[in-house]
Design a protein around this motif. Sequence first.
Motif, PDB file in Angstrom:
ATOM      1  N   LYS A   1      -8.008  -2.368  -1.768  1.00  0.00           N
ATOM      2  CA  LYS A   1      -6.957  -2.646  -2.801  1.00  0.00           C
ATOM      3  C   LYS A   1      -6.015  -4.015  -1.931  1.00  0.00           C
ATOM      4  CE  LYS A   1      -5.015   1.200  -4.236  1.00  0.00           C
ATOM      5  NZ  LYS A   1      -3.997   2.503  -4.094  1.00  0.00           N
TER       6      LYS A   1
ATOM      7  N   ASP B   1      -6.051  -7.804  -3.612  1.00  0.00           N
ATOM      8  CA  ASP B   1      -4.333  -8.859  -3.188  1.00  0.00           C
ATOM      9  C   ASP B   1      -5.034 -10.565  -3.557  1.00  0.00           C
ATOM     10  OD1 ASP B   1      -2.191 -10.292  -2.270  1.00  0.00           O
ATOM     11  OD2 ASP B   1      -1.764  -8.101  -2.114  1.00  0.00           O
TER      12      ASP B   1
ATOM     13  N   ARG C   1     -10.309   2.983   0.781  1.00  0.00           N
ATOM     14  CA  ARG C   1      -9.547   2.037  -0.917  1.00  0.00           C
ATOM     15  C   ARG C   1      -8.569   0.943  -0.796  1.00  0.00           C
ATOM     16  NH1 ARG C   1     -10.125   7.593  -1.606  1.00  0.00           N
ATOM     17  NH2 ARG C   1      -7.667   8.557  -0.776  1.00  0.00           N
TER      18      ARG C   1
ATOM     19  N   LEU D   1       1.129  -1.211  -0.061  1.00  0.00           N
ATOM     20  CA  LEU D   1      -0.230  -0.566   0.135  1.00  0.00           C
ATOM     21  C   LEU D   1       0.495   1.095   0.351  1.00  0.00           C
ATOM     22  CD1 LEU D   1      -2.950  -1.067   2.294  1.00  0.00           C
ATOM     23  CD2 LEU D   1      -2.962  -0.965   0.228  1.00  0.00           C
TER      24      LEU D   1
END
Length: 185
Positions: free
Chosen positions: A174, A178, A170, A132
Amino acid sequence: MTTPVCTSASHAAVPTTQTPAFPSFASYVRARRPVLLRTARSLTANPSDAEDLLQTALAKTYVAWERIEDHRALDGYVRRALLNTRTSQWRKRKVDEFACDELPEPEPMPDAADPAEQQALHDAMWRAIAKLPARQRAMVVLRYYEDLSEAQTAEVLGVSVGTVKSAVSRALGKLREDPELGLVR
């Protein structure tokens, strides 16, 4: 050649009065107690046990005070008494372990994950978090690992609560995408 520290035990006398028979013993204890206590603490895990150990060693030294010829070697005498007393305590300890034919294994918990799988998930999670961006990573760590509220996270990072909400949203998106974490789910 070494100088004898202690003469024969036949001359030992136990004091019968309440006042200290050896004023120099009291001054020795006052002067050297902190150093001797550090030595006792290095021999035990518990500070209270160290104080008891030192008191026992000093009692043995007091009984032998008349027999000690070289008062320059008192620290060595007391250290040896500390070590011998600790060794005796160690030898007398109660052993609560018993040999048996079968090893006792904990009962498996129903629905409990395998520790290896838990560790793999943990490692995969940290690898995904490391991917990240720095700001999102900081917010996720503060919010979920440090268990701060959104307001506390915003205050720590100097941003608004809305910024924390959107950035964390956000980041979680993500993390859901993954591929490494998708395999573990």
